[in-house]
Design an enzyme around this catalytic site. Structure first.
Site, PDB file in Angstrom:
ATOM      1  N   PRO A  11       0.830  -1.202   0.000  1.00 38.25           N
ATOM      2  CA  PRO A  11       0.000   0.000   0.000  1.00 38.25           C
ATOM      3  C   PRO A  11       0.867   1.255   0.000  1.00 38.25           C
ATOM      4  O   PRO A  11       1.797   1.376   0.787  1.00 38.25           O
ATOM      5  CB  PRO A  11      -0.791  -0.135   1.307  1.00 38.25           C
ATOM      6  N   GLU A  12       0.555   2.173  -0.919  1.00 36.29           N
ATOM      7  CA  GLU A  12       1.272   3.439  -0.973  1.00 36.29           C
ATOM      8  C   GLU A  12       0.365   4.539  -0.418  1.00 36.29           C
ATOM      9  O   GLU A  12      -0.709   4.258   0.112  1.00 36.29           O
ATOM     10  CB  GLU A  12       1.740   3.717  -2.399  1.00 36.29           C
TER      11      GLU A  12
ATOM     12  N   LYS B 134       2.913   7.197   5.134  1.00 36.99           N
ATOM     13  CA  LYS B 134       2.125   5.966   5.037  1.00 36.99           C
ATOM     14  C   LYS B 134       1.757   5.414   6.412  1.00 36.99           C
ATOM     15  O   LYS B 134       1.392   4.253   6.545  1.00 36.99           O
ATOM     16  CB  LYS B 134       2.878   4.931   4.207  1.00 36.99           C
TER      17      LYS B 134
ATOM     18  N   ARG C 276      14.378  -1.599  -7.337  1.00 34.57           N
ATOM     19  CA  ARG C 276      12.942  -1.560  -7.636  1.00 34.57           C
ATOM     20  C   ARG C 276      12.740  -1.570  -9.141  1.00 34.57           C
ATOM     21  O   ARG C 276      13.502  -0.968  -9.901  1.00 34.57           O
ATOM     22  CB  ARG C 276      12.289  -0.297  -7.044  1.00 34.57           C
TER      23      ARG C 276
END
Length: 271
Positions: free
Chosen positions: A2-3, A57, A260
């Site tokens: 989740p961002e 976050k 990434r």
């Protein structure tokens, strides 16, 4: 993972059910999360929840006695449920309310966190050095230009640095750089003010749109009602390496940058 948009969607979903409700119990079935759930977390019992906020976050559940700091980690989710809902695998924590509802924390990978802070939360080690929120006026072209001055790192790595700006994770960094026409490997300190102006605007627009759409649908994310987000249907580059660019038809390139996956168009995005 989740961002920021997914966490904000979760906040918007749970806040109306929590604010001004009294906590009667905190059931901890598994304290072995990213960091052990502290016994102090139970100080929330008997407290009334004043507000539910988000910083980067992290979700912040405020009471007069202190703040619960919750992080969803890689695969965590929060659901508002009736108190007698059967417990399922990976349901690690229940925040039990006096009105018969619970806030249930589920986290298959256990990379999430549930902590307690009695200090002003800005002084907590996890929060004190965070950069500005991207959807506030504090994140602007002057701030970004100053933060990037002299940096030789790739712009994508800087955009994902929480000391520069919070909450721009891998998905939205890919998308914002594509929308701004900036190559992800461009040297951050050499990007001119005009292009940074566009980048700031695109970061804000893309994050705001993702929140409005309910977050990004990946295999692990559901919102507080258990429904998937919808923004994945509109992704231009993330997860599309080797497919055609939506603007020029060129094949999208995929590389590893900062460990990434990074996808970009070599025609539309320049250094």
């Amino acid at each position: 993972m989740p961002e920021l948009p997914e966490v904000e969607v979760t906040r918007q979903g749970i806040a109306p059910h929590l604010v001004e409700q009294t906590v009667v119990d905190l059931v901890i079935r598994n304290a072995s999360l990213r960091w052990p759930v502290p016994e102090l977390a139970k100080q929330i019992i008997g407290q009334t929840i004043r507000q539910v906020r988000r910083r980067a976050k992290y979700l912040l559940i405020d009471t007069d006695a202190g703040t619960s700091i919750v992080h969803l980690g890689m695969s965590g989710s929060l659901r508002i449920l009736p108190h007698d809902t059967p417990v399922e695998k990976h349901d690690h924590i229940d925040l039990v309310l006096a009105n018969g509802r619970i806030l249930r924390f589920n986290d298959p990978r256990r990379f999430g966190a549930w902590l307690w802070c009695q200090l002003p939360e800005e002084a907590h080690p996890l929060l004190e050095k965070l950069g500005p929120e991207p959807l506030t006026d504090a994140f602007n072209v002057n701030q970004l230009a100053a933060a990037l001055a002299g940096k030789k790192k790739a712009i994508k790595l800087c955009l994902m640095d929480n000391h520069i700006v919070v909450g721009v994770g891998n998905i939205y960094a890919n998308e914002a750089l594509f929308a701004a026409g900036i190559h992800p490997e461009a040297e951050a300190g050499k990007i001119d003010i005009e292009r940074l102006t566009v980048l700031v605007a695109e970061v804000k627009q893309i994050l705001a749109h993702a929140i409005k759409q309910g977050g990004t649908t990946l295999k692990d994310f559901t919102n507080a009602e258990g429904k998937p987000g919808y923004f994945a249907q509109k992704l231009h580059v993330y997860g599309r390496g080797g497919e055609t660019c939506t603007q020029c038809g060129n094949l999208l390139s995929e590389i590893r940058l900062g460990q990434r996956t990074t996808v970009f168009c070599g025609i539309c995005q320049t250094r």
